[in-house]
Design a protein around this motif. Sequence first.
Motif, PDB file in Angstrom:
ATOM      1  N   LEU A 126      93.886   2.788  54.863  1.00  0.00           N
ATOM      2  CA  LEU A 126      94.984   3.737  54.642  1.00  0.00           C
ATOM      3  C   LEU A 126      96.024   3.554  55.748  1.00  0.00           C
ATOM      4  O   LEU A 126      95.689   3.623  56.938  1.00  0.00           O
ATOM      5  N   VAL A 127      97.259   3.266  55.342  1.00  0.00           N
ATOM      6  CA  VAL A 127      98.358   3.173  56.313  1.00  0.00           C
ATOM      7  C   VAL A 127      99.219   4.409  56.101  1.00  0.00           C
ATOM      8  O   VAL A 127      99.824   4.578  55.037  1.00  0.00           O
ATOM      9  N   HIS A 128      99.257   5.252  57.101  1.00  0.00           N
ATOM     10  CA  HIS A 128      99.881   6.563  56.935  1.00  0.00           C
ATOM     11  C   HIS A 128     101.295   6.559  57.539  1.00  0.00           C
ATOM     12  O   HIS A 128     101.477   6.806  58.728  1.00  0.00           O
ATOM     13  N   TYR A 129     102.291   6.306  56.674  1.00  0.00           N
ATOM     14  CA  TYR A 129     103.670   6.222  57.145  1.00  0.00           C
ATOM     15  C   TYR A 129     104.470   7.521  56.932  1.00  0.00           C
ATOM     16  O   TYR A 129     105.551   7.650  57.510  1.00  0.00           O
ATOM     17  N   SER A 130     103.998   8.438  56.100  1.00  0.00           N
ATOM     18  CA  SER A 130     104.804   9.652  55.852  1.00  0.00           C
ATOM     19  C   SER A 130     105.071  10.385  57.156  1.00  0.00           C
ATOM     20  O   SER A 130     104.149  10.612  57.936  1.00  0.00           O
ATOM     21  N   ALA A 131     106.308  10.765  57.352  1.00  0.00           N
ATOM     22  CA  ALA A 131     106.657  11.567  58.537  1.00  0.00           C
ATOM     23  C   ALA A 131     108.110  11.977  58.442  1.00  0.00           C
ATOM     24  O   ALA A 131     108.895  11.391  57.685  1.00  0.00           O
ATOM     25  N   LEU A 132     108.474  13.001  59.193  1.00  0.00           N
ATOM     26  CA  LEU A 132     109.891  13.294  59.449  1.00  0.00           C
ATOM     27  C   LEU A 132     110.185  12.759  60.846  1.00  0.00           C
ATOM     28  O   LEU A 132     109.444  13.063  61.789  1.00  0.00           O
ATOM     29  N   LEU A 133     111.220  11.952  60.989  1.00  0.00           N
ATOM     30  CA  LEU A 133     111.520  11.308  62.276  1.00  0.00           C
ATOM     31  C   LEU A 133     112.224  12.282  63.232  1.00  0.00           C
ATOM     32  O   LEU A 133     112.438  13.448  62.914  1.00  0.00           O
ATOM     33  N   SER A 134     112.613  11.757  64.408  1.00  0.00           N
ATOM     34  CA  SER A 134     113.006  12.656  65.506  1.00  0.00           C
ATOM     35  C   SER A 134     114.210  13.543  65.212  1.00  0.00           C
ATOM     36  O   SER A 134     114.162  14.762  65.438  1.00  0.00           O
ATOM     37  N   ALA A 135     115.303  12.964  64.699  1.00  0.00           N
ATOM     38  CA  ALA A 135     116.517  13.771  64.520  1.00  0.00           C
ATOM     39  C   ALA A 135     116.363  14.717  63.322  1.00  0.00           C
ATOM     40  O   ALA A 135     116.700  15.905  63.426  1.00  0.00           O
ATOM     41  N   VAL A 136     115.831  14.242  62.203  1.00  0.00           N
ATOM     42  CA  VAL A 136     115.649  15.146  61.055  1.00  0.00           C
ATOM     43  C   VAL A 136     114.585  16.195  61.363  1.00  0.00           C
ATOM     44  O   VAL A 136     114.657  17.328  60.880  1.00  0.00           O
ATOM     45  N   GLY A 137     113.614  15.845  62.178  1.00  0.00           N
ATOM     46  CA  GLY A 137     112.575  16.814  62.585  1.00  0.00           C
ATOM     47  C   GLY A 137     113.188  17.985  63.348  1.00  0.00           C
ATOM     48  O   GLY A 137     112.843  19.148  63.116  1.00  0.00           O
ATOM     49  N   GLU A 138     114.114  17.694  64.264  1.00  0.00           N
ATOM     50  CA  GLU A 138     114.765  18.778  65.019  1.00  0.00           C
ATOM     51  C   GLU A 138     115.617  19.642  64.104  1.00  0.00           C
ATOM     52  O   GLU A 138     115.798  20.835  64.357  1.00  0.00           O
ATOM     53  N   ALA A 139     116.115  19.052  63.007  1.00  0.00           N
ATOM     54  CA  ALA A 139     116.943  19.834  62.074  1.00  0.00           C
ATOM     55  C   ALA A 139     116.069  20.672  61.139  1.00  0.00           C
ATOM     56  O   ALA A 139     116.567  21.600  60.508  1.00  0.00           O
ATOM     57  N   ASN A 140     114.801  20.354  61.006  1.00  0.00           N
ATOM     58  CA  ASN A 140     113.904  21.132  60.144  1.00  0.00           C
ATOM     59  C   ASN A 140     112.494  21.137  60.736  1.00  0.00           C
ATOM     60  O   ASN A 140     111.595  20.418  60.290  1.00  0.00           O
TER      61      ASN A 140
END
Length: 374
Positions: A126-140
């Motif tokens: 299993l390669v787990h790539y789902s994520a919210l990255l740094s800038a979009v993470g700070e926005a939500n």
Amino acid sequence: MPVFRTLSKVAKQALLSTPGCSCQPLTVAVRNISFSPRQVTSDASFHSVSFSETDHPKVLITGGLGQLGVGLAKLLRKRFGKNNVILSDIRKPPSNVFHSGPFIYSDILDYKNLREIVVNNRITWLVHYSALLSAVGEANVALARSVNINGLHNILDIAAEHGLRLFVPSTIGAFGPTSPRNPTPDLCVQRPRTIYGVSKVHAELMGEYYHHRYGLDFRCLRYPGIISADSMPGGGTTDYAVQIFHDAIKSGKFECNLRPDTRLPMMYIDDCLRATLEVMEAPVDTLSMRTYNINAMSFTPEELAQELQKQMPELDVTYDVDHVRQAIADSWPMNFDDSNARKDWGWKHDYDLPELVQTMLNFFGAETLMARAN
Ligand SMILES: NC(=O)c1ccc[n+]([C@@H]2O[C@H](COP(=O)([O-])OP(=O)(O)OC[C@H]3O[C@@H](n4cnc5c(N)ncnc54)[C@H](O)[C@@H]3O)[C@@H](O)[C@H]2O)c1
Ligand SMILES: C[C@@H](O)[C@H](N)C(=O)O
């Protein structure tokens, strides 16, 4: 919580059934009976499918429609066969991706759906790539917390239950202003100031904990900022280093959202994907750790612009700093020490800054010629 109720019941049984072992540590008892954290008794017999060493892995990639997933699927399909690599995401795939190999809908927040996919497709990696990255993470922050932390918990439990080899990428963003920044070693203070970074430190620690506690084959690389030509980044702090190529080709102008002297570790996508395959294939006894820094180069926006201007002297670069991104970048490593990855499993990058720029320009040059020809 059902997990811990089951854990103590199984552990108690294991301890009771071994005469004279009341002093045995709980972890050993748990690992010896292949316990997995969300395992329910009625399912126990389904969890012991074993694969011969010569079988190709059957791979599931989550969050596969982002900047990195499609390229990884292409690389893994070349190695293991088209039908042995399944891309998944919650978004609709473009038709070229849909027709290039198996694609499936998978929301990592839906534990049952994820488990069904793993069971029905006999997934082994299993390669787990789902994520919210740094800038979009700070926005939500709420969504980033949910996807990056709750989603990871589902992934860890499913991987442990089904004996999967699990790859979770971490990032330079897992470090913070109190970490040594030049260079940043594998083991040092990690106090990131973004929800993205906090969730990645959590992933590193949880993965390593599941490895020690349940024997999960967890493997993790801390990627630098990744630069690719045919896929766009998903809202990070290092995105400028991709955008500059698009804007340079399209308009001959680029407005950078980081200061010209902001130094960050970076890597061309081919190196990143090859590192991922290499660490997944590395024999267990070469891995002295489960989370490694990897690196290729470090540069500033000014240095990248200068390298591009060697081939496009007319390129005009201006700066309009985005304060959120700048604050994030100022807390991240400037240079990444990846000597452990080089020593343990032979990591070696192929692309430095000049090769990166040449490769990106060749890609866009070829695209422009093709567009003109059509
Ligand atoms: N690209 C980089 O520079 C970089 C650097 C370091 C680490 N990483 C890590 O590598 C991984 C892949 O990065 P990327 O650049 O491809 O990211 P991306 O943002 O481009 O793609 C992430 C994908 O996750 C999907 N997703 C979001 N919520 C989901 C959910 N609930 N269920 C399933 N999928 C969901 C999105 O639809 C998206 O396609 C991430 O974990 C990232 O943290 C990337
Ligand atoms: C560095 C990395 O994790 C991602 N590209 C970001 O900037 O958020």
